[in-house]
Write a protein that holds these residues in place. Sequence first.
Motif, PDB file in Angstrom:
ATOM      1  N   GLY A  96      -6.313   0.552  -3.975  1.00 35.93           N
ATOM      2  CA  GLY A  96      -7.923  -0.364  -3.872  1.00 35.93           C
ATOM      3  C   GLY A  96      -7.787  -1.178  -4.635  1.00 35.93           C
ATOM      4  O   GLY A  96      -8.522  -2.083  -5.425  1.00 35.93           O
ATOM      5  N   THR A  97      -6.925  -2.033  -5.194  1.00 35.50           N
ATOM      6  CA  THR A  97      -6.581  -3.711  -6.074  1.00 35.50           C
ATOM      7  C   THR A  97      -5.461  -4.147  -4.546  1.00 35.50           C
ATOM      8  O   THR A  97      -5.763  -3.675  -3.298  1.00 35.50           O
ATOM      9  N   ASP A  98      -5.325  -5.398  -4.845  1.00 34.18           N
ATOM     10  CA  ASP A  98      -5.187  -6.379  -3.399  1.00 34.18           C
ATOM     11  C   ASP A  98      -3.674  -6.524  -4.284  1.00 34.18           C
ATOM     12  O   ASP A  98      -2.909  -7.273  -3.483  1.00 34.18           O
ATOM     13  N   GLN A  99      -3.309  -5.509  -4.934  1.00 32.50           N
ATOM     14  CA  GLN A  99      -1.389  -5.798  -5.080  1.00 32.50           C
ATOM     15  C   GLN A  99      -1.002  -4.044  -4.484  1.00 32.50           C
ATOM     16  O   GLN A  99      -1.318  -2.999  -5.633  1.00 32.50           O
ATOM     17  N   LEU A 100      -0.512  -3.932  -2.939  1.00 31.13           N
ATOM     18  CA  LEU A 100       0.314  -2.740  -3.285  1.00 31.13           C
ATOM     19  C   LEU A 100       1.652  -2.737  -3.700  1.00 31.13           C
ATOM     20  O   LEU A 100       2.282  -3.221  -2.739  1.00 31.13           O
ATOM     21  N   GLU A 101       1.489  -1.821  -4.286  1.00 29.12           N
ATOM     22  CA  GLU A 101       3.183  -1.403  -4.200  1.00 29.12           C
ATOM     23  C   GLU A 101       3.845   0.160  -3.565  1.00 29.12           C
ATOM     24  O   GLU A 101       3.537   1.019  -4.229  1.00 29.12           O
TER      25      GLU A 101
ATOM     26  N   VAL B 119      -7.135 -12.476   3.735  1.00 32.06           N
ATOM     27  CA  VAL B 119      -7.215 -10.785   3.714  1.00 32.06           C
ATOM     28  C   VAL B 119      -7.148 -10.822   5.186  1.00 32.06           C
ATOM     29  O   VAL B 119      -8.870 -10.698   5.946  1.00 32.06           O
ATOM     30  N   THR B 120      -7.083  -9.760   5.512  1.00 32.81           N
ATOM     31  CA  THR B 120      -6.823  -8.906   6.563  1.00 32.81           C
ATOM     32  C   THR B 120      -7.150  -7.354   6.761  1.00 32.81           C
ATOM     33  O   THR B 120      -5.894  -6.639   5.521  1.00 32.81           O
ATOM     34  N   VAL B 121      -7.769  -6.418   7.314  1.00 35.06           N
ATOM     35  CA  VAL B 121      -8.165  -5.082   6.846  1.00 35.06           C
ATOM     36  C   VAL B 121      -6.898  -4.652   7.760  1.00 35.06           C
ATOM     37  O   VAL B 121      -6.236  -4.068   7.918  1.00 35.06           O
ATOM     38  N   GLY B 122      -6.729  -5.279   9.439  1.00 32.91           N
ATOM     39  CA  GLY B 122      -6.220  -4.439   9.846  1.00 32.91           C
ATOM     40  C   GLY B 122      -4.580  -4.581   9.550  1.00 32.91           C
ATOM     41  O   GLY B 122      -3.625  -3.683  10.061  1.00 32.91           O
ATOM     42  N   GLY B 123      -4.426  -6.346   9.652  1.00 31.65           N
ATOM     43  CA  GLY B 123      -2.884  -6.403   8.953  1.00 31.65           C
ATOM     44  C   GLY B 123      -2.366  -5.608   7.449  1.00 31.65           C
ATOM     45  O   GLY B 123      -1.499  -5.039   7.439  1.00 31.65           O
ATOM     46  N   THR B 124      -2.998  -5.657   6.668  1.00 28.51           N
ATOM     47  CA  THR B 124      -3.237  -5.159   5.675  1.00 28.51           C
ATOM     48  C   THR B 124      -2.534  -3.140   5.955  1.00 28.51           C
ATOM     49  O   THR B 124      -1.793  -2.567   5.718  1.00 28.51           O
ATOM     50  N   GLU B 125      -3.473  -2.632   7.323  1.00 27.65           N
ATOM     51  CA  GLU B 125      -3.338  -1.230   7.601  1.00 27.65           C
ATOM     52  C   GLU B 125      -1.968  -1.517   8.530  1.00 27.65           C
ATOM     53  O   GLU B 125      -1.036   0.219   7.816  1.00 27.65           O
ATOM     54  N   ASN B 126      -1.839  -1.580   8.944  1.00 25.92           N
ATOM     55  CA  ASN B 126      -0.275  -2.098   9.425  1.00 25.92           C
ATOM     56  C   ASN B 126       0.858  -1.944   8.477  1.00 25.92           C
ATOM     57  O   ASN B 126       1.447  -1.380   9.375  1.00 25.92           O
ATOM     58  N   LEU B 127       0.554  -3.021   8.090  1.00 26.67           N
ATOM     59  CA  LEU B 127       2.075  -3.620   6.632  1.00 26.67           C
ATOM     60  C   LEU B 127       2.118  -2.022   6.248  1.00 26.67           C
ATOM     61  O   LEU B 127       2.862  -1.953   5.905  1.00 26.67           O
ATOM     62  N   LEU B 128       0.978  -1.235   5.890  1.00 27.49           N
ATOM     63  CA  LEU B 128       1.369  -0.215   4.235  1.00 27.49           C
ATOM     64  C   LEU B 128       2.134   0.012   5.292  1.00 27.49           C
ATOM     65  O   LEU B 128       3.042   1.356   4.723  1.00 27.49           O
ATOM     66  N   MET B 129       1.754   1.105   6.944  1.00 26.54           N
ATOM     67  CA  MET B 129       2.070   1.825   7.611  1.00 26.54           C
ATOM     68  C   MET B 129       3.388   1.453   7.555  1.00 26.54           C
ATOM     69  O   MET B 129       4.261   2.635   7.700  1.00 26.54           O
ATOM     70  N   ALA B 130       3.809   0.599   7.882  1.00 23.55           N
ATOM     71  CA  ALA B 130       5.395   0.046   8.306  1.00 23.55           C
ATOM     72  C   ALA B 130       6.161   0.302   6.994  1.00 23.55           C
ATOM     73  O   ALA B 130       6.967   0.927   7.267  1.00 23.55           O
ATOM     74  N   ALA B 131       5.460  -0.294   5.684  1.00 24.60           N
ATOM     75  CA  ALA B 131       5.894  -0.057   4.445  1.00 24.60           C
ATOM     76  C   ALA B 131       6.473   1.307   3.720  1.00 24.60           C
ATOM     77  O   ALA B 131       7.625   1.308   3.387  1.00 24.60           O
ATOM     78  N   VAL B 132       5.780   2.042   4.001  1.00 23.29           N
ATOM     79  CA  VAL B 132       6.179   3.754   3.263  1.00 23.29           C
ATOM     80  C   VAL B 132       7.610   4.182   3.801  1.00 23.29           C
ATOM     81  O   VAL B 132       7.998   5.163   3.980  1.00 23.29           O
ATOM     82  N   LEU B 133       7.800   4.395   5.577  1.00 21.93           N
ATOM     83  CA  LEU B 133       8.766   4.550   5.623  1.00 21.93           C
ATOM     84  C   LEU B 133      10.294   3.189   5.521  1.00 21.93           C
ATOM     85  O   LEU B 133      11.542   3.387   6.453  1.00 21.93           O
ATOM     86  N   ALA B 134       9.810   2.307   5.046  1.00 21.48           N
ATOM     87  CA  ALA B 134      11.119   1.508   5.073  1.00 21.48           C
ATOM     88  C   ALA B 134      11.710   1.676   3.620  1.00 21.48           C
ATOM     89  O   ALA B 134      11.606   2.559   3.004  1.00 21.48           O
ATOM     90  N   GLU B 135      13.030   0.741   4.178  1.00 19.57           N
ATOM     91  CA  GLU B 135      13.654   1.036   2.895  1.00 19.57           C
ATOM     92  C   GLU B 135      13.502   0.137   1.815  1.00 19.57           C
ATOM     93  O   GLU B 135      13.931  -0.890   1.962  1.00 19.57           O
ATOM     94  N   GLY B 136      12.939   1.073   0.712  1.00 17.18           N
ATOM     95  CA  GLY B 136      13.607   0.298  -0.404  1.00 17.18           C
ATOM     96  C   GLY B 136      11.914  -0.471  -0.544  1.00 17.18           C
ATOM     97  O   GLY B 136      11.277   0.752  -0.355  1.00 17.18           O
TER      98      GLY B 136
END
Length: 420
Positions: free
Chosen positions: A211-216, A163-180
């Motif tokens: 707020g959960t451990d599964q972000l879509e 469980v990583t706070v910074g890792g989750t943040e970085n990947l969340l910010m990357a995913a919002v503009l990813a295709e699909g």
Amino acid sequence: MDKLIIQGGSRLNGEIKISGSKNSGLPILAATLLADGPMHICNLPHLNDITTMLALLRCMGVDVTIDEKMCVEIDPTTIRDFEAPYELVKTMRASILVLGPLLARFGKADVSFPGGCAIGSRPVDIHLRGLEAMGAEIEVDGGYIRARAPKGLKGARFLMDKVTVGGTENLLMAAVLAEGTTWLENAAREPEIVDLAECLVAMGAKIEGIGTDQLEIQGVKQLHGCTYSVMPDRIETGTYLAAAAATGGRVKLRATRADILEAVLLKLEEAGAKITVGEDWIELDMEGRRPRAVSLRTAPYPAFPTDMQAQFTAMNAVSEGASAVVETIFENRLIQTHELNRMGAHIVLEGNTAMIEGVEKLKGAPVMASDLRASASLVIAGMVAEGETTVDRIYHIDRGYECIEEKLQMLGANIRRVPG
Ligand code: UD1
């Protein structure tokens, strides 16, 4: 180097306002890179780390305007450089948070590799593996992470093995503009991640499971500018509560929230504190009593936060009874116990556990801060000690606590800053 000089013995008593959260302000500032128009971010704390993140944005060519209330207008469209240089990353590891946004929005990022720090080795392997899963090509070269995604990032399913706070943040910010669609599993659930996600949603992102451990995350083509106010700092809140409890005092903290501090409030009640909460305030009253020792174990949210461990260790050092404090997140984060022992505490380290035998009084001494939260624990110890304590290397404390000596003075502490 500035020092704090504390005359111990005052019981904290009074009311102060809590600042905006450093740990959600930092990723939110990084997220402004994703917008295609100006962003307005309010309630930022006036702290060195926030200034460093603004300097990082500015050195990439981003237009940053700041007002006297720490409301910042950021226009990311003026960017011309995609590099986070060593000089800035070495002073603040959270600079790594620009990696995901730069890659998602511009397809390239060169970010200096963050080294270890006083509290442990702190790798970023999960950040990098997640971005690779989304199609990025990453090389580590000359101390820099060089990441490229010329055709943009692609949605992916990624399970974080820690469980990583910074890792989750970085990947969340990357995913919002990813295709699909991207699924982030075993994601961190810290309130700061919720705050970041809510800011991204206000910019037009599509995120489920906040707020959960599964972000879509359903990628969108572009994100627009918005106005967003950063949440209150739960660690600053917890620090003043622990300080009041250690001194047997009473404080009312305004502009904060109780719902993001449950594990900490439960432990304070176990220590004997009377806690009353309202929608945006928390009051703690020890009614002059000495706290009872409380054992605890740090773990990812919603469990007890590692960022509150040092402050509770200081409180336990003067509490009635014995306690065990187990640190499970960072390997070297009990280091401040040696300084507490120099002040007369009885703490024995066994691996990642501090065995604490509460003493009635600590004795003031010159001590040295090794990291941000450790510094806060030494200030708490200084306030309950007999005589004078000098806390050296307080540049650490200025990274995370806005106006700490002014706020403590308002609560009746005898503390002053001496420029070094
Ligand atoms: C953030 C907070 C910090 C807090 C910490 C844990 C910010 C700016 N900082 O730090 O105050 O103490 O969360 O709540 O928000 N790890 C790996 N590989 C990775 C990433 C992390 O092994 O790629 C490990 C770390 O070494 C550590 C653990 O995971 O043992 C948790 O670290 P992480 O949650 O990532 O901490 P930060 O985001 O750096």
